[in-house]
Every structure is written in C-alpha cells, then in structure tokens.
Scaffold this motif. Structure first.
Motif, PDB file in Angstrom:
ATOM      1  N   ILE A 142       0.841  -1.206   0.000  1.00 18.27           N
ATOM      2  CA  ILE A 142       0.000   0.000   0.000  1.00 18.27           C
ATOM      3  C   ILE A 142       0.870   1.247   0.000  1.00 18.27           C
ATOM      4  N   MET A 143       1.939   1.229   0.775  1.00 16.65           N
ATOM      5  CA  MET A 143       2.835   2.395   0.806  1.00 16.65           C
ATOM      6  C   MET A 143       3.485   2.631  -0.547  1.00 16.65           C
ATOM      7  N   ASP A 144       3.792   1.555  -1.276  1.00 16.49           N
ATOM      8  CA  ASP A 144       4.355   1.708  -2.625  1.00 16.49           C
ATOM      9  C   ASP A 144       3.359   2.396  -3.558  1.00 16.49           C
ATOM     10  N   ILE A 145       2.103   1.972  -3.491  1.00 15.14           N
ATOM     11  CA  ILE A 145       1.060   2.603  -4.321  1.00 15.14           C
ATOM     12  C   ILE A 145       0.914   4.068  -3.934  1.00 15.14           C
ATOM     13  N   PHE A 146       0.788   4.329  -2.635  1.00 13.79           N
ATOM     14  CA  PHE A 146       0.632   5.695  -2.144  1.00 13.79           C
ATOM     15  C   PHE A 146       1.813   6.560  -2.594  1.00 13.79           C
ATOM     16  N   SER A 147       3.030   6.066  -2.370  1.00 15.73           N
ATOM     17  CA  SER A 147       4.233   6.840  -2.706  1.00 15.73           C
ATOM     18  C   SER A 147       4.320   7.144  -4.196  1.00 15.73           C
ATOM     19  N   SER A 148       3.951   6.182  -5.028  1.00 17.51           N
ATOM     20  CA  SER A 148       4.030   6.418  -6.472  1.00 17.51           C
ATOM     21  C   SER A 148       3.033   7.478  -6.927  1.00 17.51           C
ATOM     22  N   LYS A 149       1.885   7.536  -6.283  1.00 12.09           N
ATOM     23  CA  LYS A 149       0.858   8.513  -6.671  1.00 12.09           C
ATOM     24  C   LYS A 149       1.172   9.929  -6.180  1.00 12.09           C
ATOM     25  N   ILE A 150       1.901  10.040  -5.070  1.00 14.71           N
ATOM     26  CA  ILE A 150       2.160  11.371  -4.503  1.00 14.71           C
ATOM     27  C   ILE A 150       3.558  11.883  -4.808  1.00 14.71           C
ATOM     28  N   LYS A 181      -1.352  19.893   7.137  1.00 14.58           N
ATOM     29  CA  LYS A 181      -1.158  20.778   5.978  1.00 14.58           C
ATOM     30  C   LYS A 181      -0.473  20.015   4.841  1.00 14.58           C
ATOM     31  N   TYR A 182       0.445  19.127   5.194  1.00 12.57           N
ATOM     32  CA  TYR A 182       1.093  18.282   4.185  1.00 12.57           C
ATOM     33  C   TYR A 182       0.057  17.385   3.496  1.00 12.57           C
ATOM     34  N   GLU A 201      -5.108  18.055  -2.170  1.00 15.96           N
ATOM     35  CA  GLU A 201      -5.463  19.156  -3.063  1.00 15.96           C
ATOM     36  C   GLU A 201      -4.824  18.964  -4.441  1.00 15.96           C
ATOM     37  N   ASN A 202      -3.553  18.603  -4.460  1.00 17.45           N
ATOM     38  CA  ASN A 202      -2.858  18.395  -5.728  1.00 17.45           C
ATOM     39  C   ASN A 202      -3.385  17.187  -6.495  1.00 17.45           C
TER      40      ASN A 202
END
Length: 136
Positions: free
Chosen positions: A28-36, A71-72, A78-79
C-alpha cells in the motif's frame, strides 16, 4: 470553533493512547508513494516538515492532530484533486486513484470526515480513518 478543535484533539489523544501499534503494508505504501511522488517535496516544504516525518507517520498508520502534518496531507489531497469546491471529498476520484481504497472504506472515511466544516479538520478525520483501517 476552538471547542470543536479541542474536542477532536482530546478524542485523538484518547484513541492514540489506547490503540495497539499498526503499520500500513509495504504494498500500500508503494502505491501511495508512487501517486504522490510529484507532490511530496512541494507539500513537505509548504507544510514545513520533512518527507521522512510525513511518510513515517503514514507508514505507522498514525495520523496525529499535528497542524504541519495535516497541511502536508491537505496539500497532497489538493494536488490530487480530491476536494470539491465546497471542500468535501471526491469519492470516485479517490477510489480511482488509490486501488486499495475500495468503495466501502472510502465511504466510511468520508462519512467520518463529514462531521467537520473546516477542510483541515475533514482532512484529519479522513486521513486518520484511512490510516487506522489500513494499518495491520
């Protein structure tokens, strides 16, 4: 307004003290990291936190009520285009963006966030719900 924020903070402190340690899976962290990845540096600078601080909390499935961390996360959301003009969450876009966000989980966390009017507080409740649900 301050009393609502204070109440949320108290609930979080009670929740954090009583819960067992969790981690979000590496997949899941790999998916999250790739998207952000394209927003990570910009959002960490804007929120005045390190990327390691932000990702560390997310990996540990623990989203404290920390204004800089929120905020992060708000900047990332937002992005990614996750907010409507009214500051609510775009359910279908979230599900489409993150394969691990099934409709049931997404609805559950959006519904938890709906109780707040301020976008930063909605962000907190949504992110905390997702982290808690995905942590094992």
């Amino acid at each position: 307004m301050r009393s609502t924020t204070f109440l949320v903070l108290i609930c979080v402190l009670i929740f954090c003290a009583a819960r067992p340690k969790k981690k979000v899976s590496p997949e899941i962290m790999d998916i999250f990291s790739s998207k952000i990845s394209q927003y990570n540096e910009k959002c960490s600078q804007q929120a005045q936190i390190t990327q390691d601080f932000a990702i560390g909390h997310i990996t540990n499935a623990l989203i404290p009520y920390d204004s800089n961390l929120l905020k992060y996360i708000e900047c990332i959301y937002e992005n990614l285009g996750f907010y409507t003009e009214k500051g609510d969450f775009k359910r279908d876009l979230i599900i489409h963006t993150f394969s691990y966000m099934n409709p049931s989980l997404t609805n559950k966390c959006i519904n938890k966030a709906r109780v707040q009017e301020e976008r930063l507080n909605k962000t907190f409740l949504f992110a905390a719900c997702v982290a808690d649900e995905l942590g094992t």
